[in-house]
Design a protein around this motif. Sequence first.
Motif, mmCIF file in Angstrom:
data_model
loop_
_atom_site.group_PDB
_atom_site.id
_atom_site.type_symbol
_atom_site.label_atom_id
_atom_site.label_comp_id
_atom_site.label_asym_id
_atom_site.label_seq_id
_atom_site.Cartn_x
_atom_site.Cartn_y
_atom_site.Cartn_z
ATOM 1 N N THR A 282 0.827 -1.205 0.000
ATOM 2 C CA THR A 282 0.000 0.000 0.000
ATOM 3 C C THR A 282 0.862 1.256 0.000
ATOM 4 O O THR A 282 2.029 1.224 0.407
ATOM 5 C CB THR A 282 -0.913 0.044 1.238
ATOM 6 O OG1 THR A 282 -0.094 0.180 2.405
ATOM 7 C CG2 THR A 282 -1.788 -1.206 1.338
ATOM 8 N N GLU A 283 0.271 2.351 -0.440
ATOM 9 C CA GLU A 283 0.968 3.634 -0.398
ATOM 10 C C GLU A 283 1.354 3.975 1.043
ATOM 11 O O GLU A 283 2.465 4.447 1.304
ATOM 12 C CB GLU A 283 0.090 4.735 -0.988
ATOM 13 C CG GLU A 283 0.751 6.099 -0.964
ATOM 14 C CD GLU A 283 -0.058 7.170 -1.644
ATOM 15 O OE1 GLU A 283 -0.437 8.145 -0.942
ATOM 16 O OE2 GLU A 283 -0.319 7.036 -2.860
ATOM 17 N N GLU A 284 0.446 3.731 1.959
ATOM 18 C CA GLU A 284 0.710 4.041 3.364
ATOM 19 C C GLU A 284 1.913 3.262 3.887
ATOM 20 O O GLU A 284 2.760 3.820 4.596
ATOM 21 C CB GLU A 284 -0.525 3.740 4.227
ATOM 22 C CG GLU A 284 -1.726 4.609 3.921
ATOM 23 C CD GLU A 284 -2.495 4.194 2.646
ATOM 24 O OE1 GLU A 284 -3.222 5.048 2.119
ATOM 25 O OE2 GLU A 284 -2.339 3.057 2.166
ATOM 26 N N ALA A 285 2.011 1.982 3.543
ATOM 27 C CA ALA A 285 3.132 1.157 4.003
ATOM 28 C C ALA A 285 4.450 1.626 3.385
ATOM 29 O O ALA A 285 5.491 1.643 4.062
ATOM 30 C CB ALA A 285 2.882 -0.310 3.683
ATOM 31 N N ILE A 286 4.413 1.999 2.112
ATOM 32 C CA ILE A 286 5.618 2.500 1.436
ATOM 33 C C ILE A 286 6.132 3.741 2.157
ATOM 34 O O ILE A 286 7.327 3.844 2.490
ATOM 35 C CB ILE A 286 5.325 2.806 -0.046
ATOM 36 C CG1 ILE A 286 5.125 1.504 -0.830
ATOM 37 C CG2 ILE A 286 6.441 3.648 -0.663
ATOM 38 C CD1 ILE A 286 4.621 1.704 -2.252
ATOM 39 N N ALA B 203 12.771 10.240 -11.546
ATOM 40 C CA ALA B 203 13.034 9.318 -12.661
ATOM 41 C C ALA B 203 12.016 8.188 -12.708
ATOM 42 O O ALA B 203 11.838 7.543 -13.746
ATOM 43 C CB ALA B 203 14.444 8.747 -12.533
ATOM 44 N N PHE B 204 11.308 7.940 -11.572
ATOM 45 C CA PHE B 204 10.357 6.834 -11.494
ATOM 46 C C PHE B 204 8.943 7.243 -11.867
ATOM 47 O O PHE B 204 8.071 6.397 -12.039
ATOM 48 C CB PHE B 204 10.375 6.223 -10.084
ATOM 49 C CG PHE B 204 11.738 5.760 -9.681
ATOM 50 C CD1 PHE B 204 12.302 4.612 -10.233
ATOM 51 C CD2 PHE B 204 12.493 6.487 -8.769
ATOM 52 C CE1 PHE B 204 13.565 4.197 -9.886
ATOM 53 C CE2 PHE B 204 13.771 6.075 -8.406
ATOM 54 C CZ PHE B 204 14.309 4.926 -8.969
ATOM 55 N N GLY B 205 8.687 8.563 -11.958
ATOM 56 C CA GLY B 205 7.379 9.046 -12.370
ATOM 57 C C GLY B 205 6.273 8.781 -11.363
ATOM 58 O O GLY B 205 5.093 8.816 -11.719
ATOM 59 N N GLY B 206 6.634 8.476 -10.146
ATOM 60 C CA GLY B 206 5.635 8.227 -9.106
ATOM 61 C C GLY B 206 6.276 7.564 -7.903
ATOM 62 O O GLY B 206 7.452 7.177 -7.929
ATOM 63 N N LEU B 207 5.486 7.420 -6.868
ATOM 64 C CA LEU B 207 5.948 6.825 -5.615
ATOM 65 C C LEU B 207 6.351 5.370 -5.821
ATOM 66 O O LEU B 207 5.643 4.619 -6.503
ATOM 67 C CB LEU B 207 4.829 6.912 -4.574
ATOM 68 C CG LEU B 207 5.211 6.612 -3.141
ATOM 69 C CD1 LEU B 207 6.010 7.782 -2.551
ATOM 70 C CD2 LEU B 207 3.961 6.357 -2.304
ATOM 71 N N ILE B 208 7.489 4.995 -5.246
ATOM 72 C CA ILE B 208 7.932 3.591 -5.274
ATOM 73 C C ILE B 208 8.419 3.188 -3.892
ATOM 74 O O ILE B 208 8.835 4.019 -3.093
ATOM 75 C CB ILE B 208 9.050 3.336 -6.313
ATOM 76 C CG1 ILE B 208 10.311 4.118 -5.951
ATOM 77 C CG2 ILE B 208 8.560 3.647 -7.721
ATOM 78 C CD1 ILE B 208 11.545 3.672 -6.725
ATOM 79 N N ALA B 209 8.370 1.892 -3.638
ATOM 80 C CA ALA B 209 8.858 1.351 -2.373
ATOM 81 C C ALA B 209 10.376 1.327 -2.357
ATOM 82 O O ALA B 209 11.024 1.127 -3.393
ATOM 83 C CB ALA B 209 8.326 -0.062 -2.162
ATOM 84 N N SER B 210 10.940 1.516 -1.193
ATOM 85 C CA SER B 210 12.373 1.311 -1.006
ATOM 86 C C SER B 210 12.705 -0.149 -1.302
ATOM 87 O O SER B 210 11.931 -1.059 -0.970
ATOM 88 C CB SER B 210 12.729 1.641 0.450
ATOM 89 O OG SER B 210 14.014 1.173 0.775
ATOM 90 N N GLY B 211 13.863 -0.370 -1.902
ATOM 91 C CA GLY B 211 14.299 -1.750 -2.110
ATOM 92 C C GLY B 211 14.435 -2.500 -0.800
ATOM 93 O O GLY B 211 14.176 -3.704 -0.725
#
Length: 152
Positions: free
Chosen positions: A23-27, A50-58
Amino acid sequence: MPSIYFEDFTPGAVFELGQVTVTEEAIIEFATQFDPQPFHIDPEAAQDSAFGGLIASGWHTGSLWMRLYADAVLHDADSRGSPGVEEMRWRAPVRPGDTLTATTTVVDVQLSGTDPTRGTVFTESAMTNQDGVAVMTMKSRGMFGRRPQTSA
């Protein structure tokens, strides 16, 4: 008492670890504490990244894999820890709403040369998203106790 021991890991065995939806909240919660970069914690700023939006940390992705592995395998195993990860790769971004599926494959096993009560299991693991795209791959090893001998 554990039900999974070193002897239960054979090369070629695949363990299906399950799924988790991100989820966005968890990210944002994970990244705020552990990896506070704008593309992990700020949906608006992430649009211009560069990702064009929210992404999770690896690291979040790796932690999700670990939880699934702990629930599917380690909680029933005579786990003796791990000496480390040889390789971890984040192959594709994990985005809010992605459903990740985790697996691990045993590639080799080796009895300990110093402790006859344990051995090392070498694995290759992966997480894929709902489209079958690998988002993380990993090569690692874990130590497991040998099955106790029963007296006849």
